[in-house]
Design a protein around this motif. Structure first.
Motif, PDB file in Angstrom:
ATOM      1  N   GLY A  77       0.809  -1.215   0.000  1.00 59.16           N
ATOM      2  CA  GLY A  77       0.000   0.000   0.000  1.00 59.16           C
ATOM      3  C   GLY A  77       0.839   1.258   0.000  1.00 59.16           C
ATOM      4  O   GLY A  77       1.854   1.338   0.687  1.00 59.16           O
ATOM      5  N   VAL A  78       0.434   2.234  -0.800  1.00 58.56           N
ATOM      6  CA  VAL A  78       1.123   3.512  -0.844  1.00 58.56           C
ATOM      7  C   VAL A  78       0.100   4.629  -0.795  1.00 58.56           C
ATOM      8  O   VAL A  78      -1.083   4.440  -1.078  1.00 58.56           O
ATOM      9  CB  VAL A  78       1.986   3.676  -2.119  1.00 58.56           C
ATOM     10  CG1 VAL A  78       3.053   2.608  -2.181  1.00 58.56           C
ATOM     11  CG2 VAL A  78       1.118   3.636  -3.368  1.00 58.56           C
ATOM     12  N   SER A  79       0.549   5.789  -0.405  1.00 59.72           N
ATOM     13  CA  SER A  79      -0.282   6.980  -0.373  1.00 59.72           C
ATOM     14  C   SER A  79       0.432   8.077  -1.139  1.00 59.72           C
ATOM     15  O   SER A  79       1.647   8.231  -1.025  1.00 59.72           O
ATOM     16  CB  SER A  79      -0.516   7.425   1.081  1.00 59.72           C
ATOM     17  OG  SER A  79      -1.145   8.694   1.119  1.00 59.72           O
ATOM     18  N   ARG A  80      -0.316   8.795  -1.944  1.00 59.50           N
ATOM     19  CA  ARG A  80       0.230   9.945  -2.664  1.00 59.50           C
ATOM     20  C   ARG A  80      -0.545  11.182  -2.222  1.00 59.50           C
ATOM     21  O   ARG A  80      -1.457  11.641  -2.910  1.00 59.50           O
ATOM     22  CB  ARG A  80       0.156   9.726  -4.166  1.00 59.50           C
ATOM     23  CG  ARG A  80       1.086   8.627  -4.670  1.00 59.50           C
ATOM     24  CD  ARG A  80       0.938   8.385  -6.168  1.00 59.50           C
ATOM     25  NE  ARG A  80       1.990   7.492  -6.667  1.00 59.50           N
ATOM     26  CZ  ARG A  80       1.951   6.167  -6.571  1.00 59.50           C
ATOM     27  NH1 ARG A  80       0.918   5.581  -5.984  1.00 59.50           N
ATOM     28  NH2 ARG A  80       2.925   5.432  -7.058  1.00 59.50           N
ATOM     29  N   PRO A  81      -0.205  11.708  -1.061  1.00 63.30           N
ATOM     30  CA  PRO A  81      -1.026  12.767  -0.462  1.00 63.30           C
ATOM     31  C   PRO A  81      -1.038  14.063  -1.242  1.00 63.30           C
ATOM     32  O   PRO A  81      -1.882  14.918  -1.005  1.00 63.30           O
ATOM     33  CB  PRO A  81      -0.377  12.964   0.912  1.00 63.30           C
ATOM     34  CG  PRO A  81       1.030  12.529   0.724  1.00 63.30           C
ATOM     35  CD  PRO A  81       0.961  11.386  -0.240  1.00 63.30           C
ATOM     36  N   SER A  82      -0.096  14.228  -2.153  1.00 59.55           N
ATOM     37  CA  SER A  82       0.003  15.506  -2.854  1.00 59.55           C
ATOM     38  C   SER A  82      -0.331  15.400  -4.331  1.00 59.55           C
ATOM     39  O   SER A  82      -0.009  16.265  -5.109  1.00 59.55           O
ATOM     40  CB  SER A  82       1.419  16.066  -2.697  1.00 59.55           C
ATOM     41  OG  SER A  82       2.366  15.101  -3.120  1.00 59.55           O
ATOM     42  N   GLU A  83      -0.988  14.325  -4.735  1.00 57.85           N
ATOM     43  CA  GLU A  83      -1.241  14.126  -6.151  1.00 57.85           C
ATOM     44  C   GLU A  83      -2.218  15.152  -6.712  1.00 57.85           C
ATOM     45  O   GLU A  83      -2.319  15.331  -7.921  1.00 57.85           O
ATOM     46  CB  GLU A  83      -1.759  12.714  -6.408  1.00 57.85           C
ATOM     47  CG  GLU A  83      -1.573  12.257  -7.838  1.00 57.85           C
ATOM     48  CD  GLU A  83      -1.408  10.753  -7.966  1.00 57.85           C
ATOM     49  OE1 GLU A  83      -0.842  10.318  -8.981  1.00 57.85           O
ATOM     50  OE2 GLU A  83      -1.839  10.026  -7.059  1.00 57.85           O
ATOM     51  N   ALA A  84      -2.961  15.833  -5.842  1.00 60.26           N
ATOM     52  CA  ALA A  84      -3.871  16.875  -6.315  1.00 60.26           C
ATOM     53  C   ALA A  84      -3.123  18.015  -6.995  1.00 60.26           C
ATOM     54  O   ALA A  84      -3.672  18.719  -7.834  1.00 60.26           O
ATOM     55  CB  ALA A  84      -4.695  17.424  -5.154  1.00 60.26           C
ATOM     56  N   ILE A  85      -1.855  18.211  -6.610  1.00 64.61           N
ATOM     57  CA  ILE A  85      -1.023  19.195  -7.281  1.00 64.61           C
ATOM     58  C   ILE A  85      -0.163  18.443  -8.283  1.00 64.61           C
ATOM     59  O   ILE A  85       0.620  17.584  -7.915  1.00 64.61           O
ATOM     60  CB  ILE A  85      -0.123  19.954  -6.285  1.00 64.61           C
ATOM     61  CG1 ILE A  85      -0.971  20.741  -5.308  1.00 64.61           C
ATOM     62  CG2 ILE A  85       0.821  20.888  -7.021  1.00 64.61           C
ATOM     63  CD1 ILE A  85      -0.168  21.564  -4.347  1.00 64.61           C
ATOM     64  N   GLU A  86      -0.315  18.738  -9.538  1.00 66.66           N
ATOM     65  CA  GLU A  86       0.330  17.959 -10.579  1.00 66.66           C
ATOM     66  C   GLU A  86       1.857  18.043 -10.512  1.00 66.66           C
ATOM     67  O   GLU A  86       2.425  19.116 -10.550  1.00 66.66           O
ATOM     68  CB  GLU A  86      -0.143  18.426 -11.958  1.00 66.66           C
ATOM     69  CG  GLU A  86      -1.626  18.219 -12.199  1.00 66.66           C
ATOM     70  CD  GLU A  86      -2.051  18.726 -13.568  1.00 66.66           C
ATOM     71  OE1 GLU A  86      -1.190  19.291 -14.274  1.00 66.66           O
ATOM     72  OE2 GLU A  86      -3.226  18.556 -13.907  1.00 66.66           O
ATOM     73  N   GLY A  87       2.501  16.884 -10.402  1.00 69.55           N
ATOM     74  CA  GLY A  87       3.927  16.689 -10.575  1.00 69.55           C
ATOM     75  C   GLY A  87       4.886  17.766 -10.112  1.00 69.55           C
ATOM     76  O   GLY A  87       4.520  18.730  -9.473  1.00 69.55           O
ATOM     77  N   GLY A  88       6.134  17.556 -10.453  1.00 68.37           N
ATOM     78  CA  GLY A  88       7.185  18.506 -10.109  1.00 68.37           C
ATOM     79  C   GLY A  88       7.494  18.575  -8.629  1.00 68.37           C
ATOM     80  O   GLY A  88       7.830  19.635  -8.116  1.00 68.37           O
ATOM     81  N   HIS A  89       7.383  17.447  -7.911  1.00 69.83           N
ATOM     82  CA  HIS A  89       7.627  17.425  -6.471  1.00 69.83           C
ATOM     83  C   HIS A  89       9.062  16.994  -6.182  1.00 69.83           C
ATOM     84  O   HIS A  89       9.597  16.089  -6.823  1.00 69.83           O
ATOM     85  CB  HIS A  89       6.678  16.443  -5.782  1.00 69.83           C
ATOM     86  CG  HIS A  89       5.238  16.727  -6.035  1.00 69.83           C
ATOM     87  ND1 HIS A  89       4.234  15.838  -5.701  1.00 69.83           N
ATOM     88  CD2 HIS A  89       4.614  17.793  -6.586  1.00 69.83           C
ATOM     89  CE1 HIS A  89       3.058  16.342  -6.035  1.00 69.83           C
ATOM     90  NE2 HIS A  89       3.268  17.522  -6.582  1.00 69.83           N
ATOM     91  N   TRP A  90       9.676  17.632  -5.173  1.00 69.03           N
ATOM     92  CA  TRP A  90      11.055  17.328  -4.810  1.00 69.03           C
ATOM     93  C   TRP A  90      11.252  17.519  -3.311  1.00 69.03           C
ATOM     94  O   TRP A  90      10.515  18.251  -2.659  1.00 69.03           O
ATOM     95  CB  TRP A  90      12.035  18.257  -5.549  1.00 69.03           C
ATOM     96  CG  TRP A  90      11.913  18.207  -7.037  1.00 69.03           C
ATOM     97  CD1 TRP A  90      11.220  19.080  -7.829  1.00 69.03           C
ATOM     98  CD2 TRP A  90      12.460  17.230  -7.925  1.00 69.03           C
ATOM     99  NE1 TRP A  90      11.316  18.705  -9.151  1.00 69.03           N
ATOM    100  CE2 TRP A  90      12.072  17.572  -9.236  1.00 69.03           C
ATOM    101  CE3 TRP A  90      13.263  16.096  -7.717  1.00 69.03           C
ATOM    102  CZ2 TRP A  90      12.454  16.834 -10.357  1.00 69.03           C
ATOM    103  CZ3 TRP A  90      13.642  15.359  -8.840  1.00 69.03           C
ATOM    104  CH2 TRP A  90      13.242  15.721 -10.136  1.00 69.03           C
ATOM    105  N   LEU A  91      12.266  16.869  -2.768  1.00 71.05           N
ATOM    106  CA  LEU A  91      12.778  17.103  -1.412  1.00 71.05           C
ATOM    107  C   LEU A  91      11.703  17.025  -0.324  1.00 71.05           C
ATOM    108  O   LEU A  91      11.461  17.979   0.404  1.00 71.05           O
ATOM    109  CB  LEU A  91      13.476  18.472  -1.353  1.00 71.05           C
ATOM    110  CG  LEU A  91      14.651  18.651  -2.309  1.00 71.05           C
ATOM    111  CD1 LEU A  91      15.122  20.105  -2.306  1.00 71.05           C
ATOM    112  CD2 LEU A  91      15.799  17.725  -1.929  1.00 71.05           C
ATOM    113  N   PRO A  92      11.047  15.884  -0.147  1.00 72.34           N
ATOM    114  CA  PRO A  92      10.049  15.768   0.927  1.00 72.34           C
ATOM    115  C   PRO A  92      10.704  15.759   2.301  1.00 72.34           C
ATOM    116  O   PRO A  92      11.830  15.274   2.476  1.00 72.34           O
ATOM    117  CB  PRO A  92       9.381  14.422   0.636  1.00 72.34           C
ATOM    118  CG  PRO A  92      10.440  13.625  -0.060  1.00 72.34           C
ATOM    119  CD  PRO A  92      11.215  14.626  -0.890  1.00 72.34           C
ATOM    120  N   SER A  93      10.011  16.310   3.296  1.00 74.25           N
ATOM    121  CA  SER A  93      10.457  16.243   4.695  1.00 74.25           C
ATOM    122  C   SER A  93       9.219  16.228   5.576  1.00 74.25           C
ATOM    123  O   SER A  93       8.150  16.713   5.186  1.00 74.25           O
ATOM    124  CB  SER A  93      11.354  17.431   5.053  1.00 74.25           C
ATOM    125  OG  SER A  93      10.654  18.650   4.951  1.00 74.25           O
TER     126      SER A  93
END
Length: 238
Positions: A77-93
């Motif tokens: 199982g995985v969660s993509r909590p920020s998929e509502a904002i399309e792509g270009g994601h980097w450096l999670p903390s």
């Protein structure tokens, strides 16, 4: 992305002598493969309680923040909590309470920082008095380090007060980036050079450095090489 420690022997030299108490030897154990999806899987960030890992997954041209359990790995199982904002994601903390994730959202060269619950929900844009997209939050969430201009690294309280110059990259300065706090909050690791590697997939030299979070002279920890990136520190501060 392995959960267990990665085998490493590191010796760091500073003007005052050996950095820390001497050579560091780590014996790897309990290594478990957490992900095996196609595409990229990098920039991992372990949650404060160690039960989850947030990382960047997907395709290099459309990366997303992904959250996966480090305990119930077999569930897939995985969660993509920020998929509502399309792509270009980097450096999670992670935030200090583990409830939310911060990440950088970029469209071309225009970037801003977002915060979202680890299971989704409302999302907000984070910003400070001095505009820059090269931020890094301390593990306890009280301070923010950021780079500005070609050579300067600052810290500011999370409420936006008391901006302080921590250090200046005087050796071949080229827009320090990819800042990372050590778990104990005493050091900030960063990269000098090749800030455009994500957008243009450019292979050119960069080097990793460390800076005392109380201020001082930066310490070089790697020689220049292609795609040298910041790494998290050990919990004991070494």
């Amino acid at each position: 992305i392995p959960v267990g420690a990665i085998g490493l022997v590191a010796m760091l030299w500073s003007p005052g002598g050996w950095f820390g108490d001497g050579p560091i030897a780590i014996t790897p154990s309990n290594n478990v493969q957490v992900t095996r999806d196609p595409g990229i899987e990098f920039q991992p960030a372990i949650s404060p309680d160690g039960s989850e890992v947030a990382y960047i997954g997907g395709q290099i041209g459309d990366p997303h923040v992904v959250v996966r359990s480090t305990i119930d790995i077999g569930s897939g199982g995985v969660s993509r909590p920020s998929e509502a904002i399309e792509g270009g994601h980097w450096l999670p903390s992670w935030t200090a309470d583990g409830a939310s994730i911060r990440f950088k959202k970029c469209v071309g060269i225009a970037c801003e920082w977002k915060e979202v619950g680890s299971r989704g929900g409302s999302m907000r844009t984070l910003g400070f008095e001095r505009r820059t997209n090269r931020y890094a939050w301390s593990r306890d969430g009280t301070r923010v380090a950021f780079a500005a201009g070609m050579d300067s690294i600052f810290a500011i309280n999370a409420d936006g007060s008391d901006t302080e110059l921590l250090g200046v990259q005087s050796v071949d300065p080229w827009r320090p980036h990819s800042l990372t706090w050590s778990p104990d909050g005493n050091w900030i690791a960063y990269v000098n050079g090749n800030i455009l590697w994500r957008g243009g997939h450019i292979v050119s030299n960069s080097s990793s450095w460390m800076l005392d979070s109380g201020g001082g002279e930066p310490i070089q920890i790697t020689v220049e090489s292609p795609r040298s990136l910041s790494a998290p520190g050990l919990r004991d501060g070494r």
